[in-house]
Design a protein around this motif. Structure first.
Motif, PDB file in Angstrom:
ATOM      1  N   GLY A  51      55.304  20.327  10.764  1.00  0.00           N
ATOM      2  CA  GLY A  51      55.080  21.590  11.457  1.00  0.00           C
ATOM      3  C   GLY A  51      55.301  21.449  12.954  1.00  0.00           C
ATOM      4  O   GLY A  51      55.289  20.340  13.501  1.00  0.00           O
ATOM      5  N   PHE A  52      55.491  22.574  13.632  1.00  0.00           N
ATOM      6  CA  PHE A  52      55.748  22.530  15.070  1.00  0.00           C
ATOM      7  C   PHE A  52      54.578  21.909  15.837  1.00  0.00           C
ATOM      8  O   PHE A  52      54.781  21.244  16.865  1.00  0.00           O
ATOM      9  CB  PHE A  52      56.048  23.926  15.605  1.00  0.00           C
ATOM     10  N   ASP A  53      53.343  22.103  15.361  1.00  0.00           N
ATOM     11  CA  ASP A  53      52.204  21.527  16.070  1.00  0.00           C
ATOM     12  C   ASP A  53      52.249  20.002  15.997  1.00  0.00           C
ATOM     13  O   ASP A  53      52.084  19.307  17.009  1.00  0.00           O
ATOM     14  CB  ASP A  53      50.879  22.071  15.515  1.00  0.00           C
ATOM     15  N   ALA A  54      52.490  19.444  14.805  1.00  0.00           N
ATOM     16  CA  ALA A  54      52.600  17.988  14.664  1.00  0.00           C
ATOM     17  C   ALA A  54      53.831  17.466  15.401  1.00  0.00           C
ATOM     18  O   ALA A  54      53.797  16.400  16.025  1.00  0.00           O
ATOM     19  CB  ALA A  54      52.663  17.611  13.186  1.00  0.00           C
ATOM     20  N   TYR A  55      54.907  18.217  15.313  1.00  0.00           N
ATOM     21  CA  TYR A  55      56.161  17.850  15.989  1.00  0.00           C
ATOM     22  C   TYR A  55      55.924  17.705  17.493  1.00  0.00           C
ATOM     23  O   TYR A  55      56.351  16.725  18.124  1.00  0.00           O
ATOM     24  CB  TYR A  55      57.173  18.956  15.704  1.00  0.00           C
ATOM     25  N   LEU A  56      55.204  18.672  18.062  1.00  0.00           N
ATOM     26  CA  LEU A  56      54.922  18.644  19.493  1.00  0.00           C
ATOM     27  C   LEU A  56      54.035  17.459  19.849  1.00  0.00           C
ATOM     28  O   LEU A  56      54.202  16.834  20.909  1.00  0.00           O
ATOM     29  CB  LEU A  56      54.269  19.956  19.923  1.00  0.00           C
ATOM     30  N   GLY A  57      53.105  17.114  18.961  1.00  0.00           N
ATOM     31  CA  GLY A  57      52.250  15.956  19.207  1.00  0.00           C
ATOM     32  C   GLY A  57      53.044  14.664  19.296  1.00  0.00           C
ATOM     33  O   GLY A  57      52.825  13.845  20.196  1.00  0.00           O
ATOM     34  N   HIS A  58      53.992  14.466  18.375  1.00  0.00           N
ATOM     35  CA  HIS A  58      54.847  13.272  18.415  1.00  0.00           C
ATOM     36  C   HIS A  58      55.748  13.291  19.650  1.00  0.00           C
ATOM     37  O   HIS A  58      56.008  12.243  20.257  1.00  0.00           O
ATOM     38  CB  HIS A  58      55.703  13.208  17.158  1.00  0.00           C
ATOM     39  N   LEU A  59      56.206  14.473  20.027  1.00  0.00           N
ATOM     40  CA  LEU A  59      57.067  14.597  21.198  1.00  0.00           C
ATOM     41  C   LEU A  59      56.298  14.226  22.472  1.00  0.00           C
ATOM     42  O   LEU A  59      56.805  13.479  23.329  1.00  0.00           O
ATOM     43  CB  LEU A  59      57.613  16.023  21.298  1.00  0.00           C
ATOM     44  N   HIS A  60      55.070  14.728  22.610  1.00  0.00           N
ATOM     45  CA  HIS A  60      54.269  14.390  23.783  1.00  0.00           C
ATOM     46  C   HIS A  60      54.020  12.885  23.874  1.00  0.00           C
ATOM     47  O   HIS A  60      54.087  12.305  24.974  1.00  0.00           O
ATOM     48  CB  HIS A  60      52.937  15.144  23.739  1.00  0.00           C
ATOM     49  N   ALA A  61      53.752  12.256  22.732  1.00  0.00           N
ATOM     50  CA  ALA A  61      53.529  10.802  22.725  1.00  0.00           C
ATOM     51  C   ALA A  61      54.788  10.063  23.167  1.00  0.00           C
ATOM     52  O   ALA A  61      54.712   9.059  23.897  1.00  0.00           O
ATOM     53  CB  ALA A  61      53.092  10.345  21.342  1.00  0.00           C
ATOM     54  N   THR A  62      55.952  10.555  22.750  1.00  0.00           N
ATOM     55  CA  THR A  62      57.220   9.920  23.137  1.00  0.00           C
ATOM     56  C   THR A  62      57.468  10.091  24.633  1.00  0.00           C
ATOM     57  O   THR A  62      57.906   9.151  25.316  1.00  0.00           O
ATOM     58  CB  THR A  62      58.385  10.521  22.334  1.00  0.00           C
ATOM     59  N   ILE A  63      57.190  11.284  25.150  1.00  0.00           N
ATOM     60  CA  ILE A  63      57.345  11.524  26.593  1.00  0.00           C
ATOM     61  C   ILE A  63      56.436  10.580  27.379  1.00  0.00           C
ATOM     62  O   ILE A  63      56.851   9.973  28.382  1.00  0.00           O
ATOM     63  CB  ILE A  63      57.031  12.995  26.924  1.00  0.00           C
ATOM     64  N   ARG A  64      55.192  10.445  26.938  1.00  0.00           N
ATOM     65  CA  ARG A  64      54.254   9.558  27.645  1.00  0.00           C
ATOM     66  C   ARG A  64      54.729   8.107  27.607  1.00  0.00           C
ATOM     67  O   ARG A  64      54.585   7.370  28.594  1.00  0.00           O
ATOM     68  CB  ARG A  64      52.869   9.691  27.027  1.00  0.00           C
ATOM     69  N   HIS A 175      54.332   2.088  16.634  1.00  0.00           N
ATOM     70  CA  HIS A 175      53.416   1.401  17.551  1.00  0.00           C
ATOM     71  C   HIS A 175      53.565   1.933  18.971  1.00  0.00           C
ATOM     72  O   HIS A 175      52.568   2.129  19.680  1.00  0.00           O
ATOM     73  CB  HIS A 175      53.692  -0.108  17.522  1.00  0.00           C
ATOM     74  N   VAL A 176      54.794   2.185  19.395  1.00  0.00           N
ATOM     75  CA  VAL A 176      55.048   2.712  20.738  1.00  0.00           C
ATOM     76  C   VAL A 176      54.310   4.034  20.928  1.00  0.00           C
ATOM     77  O   VAL A 176      53.665   4.258  21.965  1.00  0.00           O
ATOM     78  CB  VAL A 176      56.564   2.894  20.977  1.00  0.00           C
ATOM     79  N   LEU A 177      54.379   4.919  19.926  1.00  0.00           N
ATOM     80  CA  LEU A 177      53.712   6.219  20.040  1.00  0.00           C
ATOM     81  C   LEU A 177      52.197   6.084  19.942  1.00  0.00           C
ATOM     82  O   LEU A 177      51.456   6.759  20.665  1.00  0.00           O
ATOM     83  CB  LEU A 177      54.230   7.177  18.970  1.00  0.00           C
ATOM     84  N   ALA A 178      51.744   5.196  19.068  1.00  0.00           N
ATOM     85  CA  ALA A 178      50.300   5.030  18.872  1.00  0.00           C
ATOM     86  C   ALA A 178      49.609   4.462  20.111  1.00  0.00           C
ATOM     87  O   ALA A 178      48.431   4.739  20.363  1.00  0.00           O
ATOM     88  CB  ALA A 178      50.045   4.128  17.668  1.00  0.00           C
ATOM     89  N   THR A 179      50.327   3.682  20.897  1.00  0.00           N
ATOM     90  CA  THR A 179      49.744   3.047  22.083  1.00  0.00           C
ATOM     91  C   THR A 179      50.081   3.771  23.377  1.00  0.00           C
ATOM     92  O   THR A 179      49.783   3.278  24.467  1.00  0.00           O
ATOM     93  CB  THR A 179      50.224   1.584  22.180  1.00  0.00           C
ATOM     94  N   ALA A 180      50.721   4.928  23.279  1.00  0.00           N
ATOM     95  CA  ALA A 180      51.058   5.692  24.492  1.00  0.00           C
ATOM     96  C   ALA A 180      49.781   6.163  25.177  1.00  0.00           C
ATOM     97  O   ALA A 180      48.824   6.589  24.524  1.00  0.00           O
ATOM     98  CB  ALA A 180      51.936   6.883  24.128  1.00  0.00           C
TER      99      ALA A 180
END
Length: 614
Positions: A51-64, A175-180
């Motif tokens: 969903g877009f909400d989960a998608y945005l969460g992964h995107l924010h983690a990648t940006i960070r 791991h990269v996203l989980a530790t952002a």
């Protein structure tokens, strides 16, 4: 949260129709779509939905994760199929003003080494399926980028690939996203306020030479999205099924506009022309309640789909007359009115085709090479509109296009309103009743430059970019593209032969999987035909079995079928030379094609000696 299908009811949403910056998608648009399905991907057994909400969460983690490393204007390569990790990496790279460098997994090693050597990336996202190959090439080139291994979601691409132990310089994407660091503020790079900021390094198709790299700017991307934002229209319970890789620049437009407008995209990452694959995957989606309204694919897919339709008609006694009628649709250089056929049989075929494609399919978008007009006409009479578009990597996507309410078969539609255009080096040639010339364009979607070269190196003194495509305009203003001048064969009478078009005509035959046409020797007064037969269809054909049972040799039975394919292509091609049937060459393998499914003549013409003859 990843689910097989969105379980929560889908509420109303704001449908955005433009962007001022790619940052608008991240900061505003995605938030408004809440729990709507953003993408669906193939897990190997079913399709999962994000969903877009989960998608945005992964995107924010990648940006960070990118911001934590202090990166800007660094090159981020990708070597994987369409998947969630690609999506969030691409958007995060744009948002932070880094440079996306998408590499297609179908590139051969020569092309991949070439591209990596002229543009060594700082980071690279790679699928598990491509890790070992990438390691070998990086070692050979002595390149040491940081490597993110895509492992956030289980996908078909990685199915049956054994796990690998990460080496030095390689990190798990999960791991990269989980530790952002969640305290890092999500703020777009100030570089996005500059239209000339480079955001994309997109390889060209590489049909006659090794690929170059087009530098695409932020201004190019914004202009292209806003110009083509209406090319897709969906309700909130309908999907677009994308067969194209996001390494193909025209799908960059689709990628961004579907996120702008909150549309759901399902990724089809299998080979649709493998036996029974398409129908099987459509059934999986239908069981999940997915309604596919739009297909986005290259001409090769539409050729395959037409052959599926023809084969079904051929093998259904009540539809055999309809099959024979459509089979001869283009003979005598005119289209017959399919509407004069038995209305009940035509309605039955429309229903069968609709059901075969999930029950909701209504239109398709065909990108890359020009689609034969007869295919557009046939599908139109069967209730499906196909929108043919013409693009160039150097123009960051679409140059001209047909529209849902303005489809002109055999043309590439009308020019983009953003582009000034002209034909140069005009000439009159046989078989074309208009001035033929090389298309040049100027406007905000034209790339910054090729990597390593000065700005607009193929342009003229007044800023026009030379596409290299021979084109003409008809009296209605529609663009006709003959082909890339470097790929065309100039015949003795001054006419031009488009090998890609002849290949498509030959492949219309249900017994031909792929084909190539060329003038083998300069003094030949004919064209030689190289064919890769569709052995699967041939061997399950009842008439083939009867021929063999009655003593016809396999060699002769095959030749007879291939001669029919050549006769058809000759009858509708409108060319001066004959397609030779004296010697028919059988290719040892399917042709290598670009991400846009054009033949890689640069490689294939150098290995025609591997073919056998009948």
């Amino acid at each position: 949260m990843l689910t097989e299908i969105a379980q929560k009811p889908i509420g109303s949403f704001k449908d955005h129709h433009s962007i001022r910056s790619t940052a608008d998608i991240v900061d505003g648009h995605l938030k408004t779509y809440s729990n709507r399905p953003a993408i669906r991907y193939d897990t190997g057994t079913t399709y999962a939905t994000v969903g877009f909400d989960a998608y945005l969460g992964h995107l924010h983690a990648t940006i960070r994760a990118i911001k934590a490393r202090g990166l800007e204007q660094k090159v981020f390569a990708t070597l994987c199929n369409n998947r969630l990790e690609w999506d969030v990496t691409a958007l995060a790279v744009f948002y932070t003003a880094n440079i996306l460098f998408p590499l297609d997994t179908k590139l051969n090693d020569t092309e991949l080494k070439h591209l990596l050597s002229i543009n060594p990336p700082d980071y690279i996202l790679v699928s598990l399926a491509q890790v070992k190959r990438l390691r070998t090439i990086l070692d050979e080139l002595s390149i040491t980028p940081h490597v993110f291994v895509a492992d956030l979601c289980p996908v078909f691409e990685d199915a049956h690939v054994p796990s690998v132990e990460l080496q030095q310089g390689e990190l798990s994407f999960k791991h990269v996203l989980a530790t952002a660091d969640s305290s890092i503020e999500i703020v777009a790079s100030p570089q996005l306020k500059i239209t000339d900021t480079i955001l994309g390094h997109y390889p060209t198709s590489g049909t006659t030479t090794l690929p170059k790299i087009a530098q695409i700017t932020h201004g190019n991307i914004v202009a292209q999205v806003n110009e083509t934002v209406d090319i897709i229209n969906l309700r909130n319970n309908e999907d677009l099924l994308n067969f194209n890789s996001y390494t193909h620049v025209v799908t960059l437009t689709e990628f961004l506009l579907t996120k702008t407008r909150g549309f759901t995209v399902t990724y089809f990452t299998r080979e649709p022309d493998d036996d029974a694959v398409l129908e099987s995957e459509i059934k999986k989606l239908k069981r999940l309640g997915v309604r596919i309204k739009v297909f986005m694919a290259t001409p090769k897919f539409w050729l395959y789909l037409l052959k599926e339709v023809l084969e079904e008609m051929k093998n259904t006694p009540t539809l055999h007359a309809l099959y024979k009628y459509i089979e001869s649709f283009e003979k005598n250089h005119k289209l017959y009115d399919i509407g004069t056929l038995d209305k009940a049989k035509l309605a039955a075929m429309k229903t069968a085709l609709c059901n075969k494609l999930g029950g909701y399919f209504r239109y398709g978008i065909s990108s890359s090479a020009k689609l034969d007009g007869a295919i557009v006409e046939i599908f139109g009479k069967l209730g499906i509109t196909i929108i043919d578009v013409y693009h160039a990597t150097e123009c960051s996507g679409i140059i001209s296009r047909n529209r849902l309410n303005d489809v002109a078969p055999n043309t590439c539609g009308r020019m983009s309103s953003l582009l000034q255009y002209r034909l140069t080096d005009q000439r009159q040639v046989p078989h074309i009743h208009a001035a033929l010339g090389v298309l040049e364009v100027k406007g905000p979607t034209v790339m910054h430059s090729y990597l390593g070269e000065e700005r607009n190196p193929r342009g003229s003194g007044d800023g026009y970019f030379r596409t290299g495509d021979l084109c003409w305009f008809d009296e209605r203003g529609y663009l006709h593209v003959l082909g890339r001048e470097a790929e065309l064969i100039r015949w003795d009478d001054g006419s031009y032969i488009a090998p890609q078009h002849l290949s498509n005509l030959l492949a219309r035959n249900i017994y031909v999987k792929d084909a190539l046409v060329t003038r083998l020797r300069p003094l030949d007064n004919f064209l030689s035909v190289f064919i890769y037969p569709d052995y699967t269809r041939i061997h399950k054909d009842e008439m083939w079995e009867k021929d063999i049972e009655t003593g016809v040799s396999e060699h002769m039975a095959l030749r007879t079928r291939l001669e029919q394919a050549i006769d058809f292509a000759q009858s509708v091609a409108g060319i001066t030379p004959a397609l030779s049937k004296n010697t028919i060459y059988i290719l040892a393998h399917p042709l290598e094609r670009t991400p846009t499914d054009n033949i890689k003549y640069f490689f294939e013409l150098n290995r025609l000696h591997l073919a056998t003859s009948i």
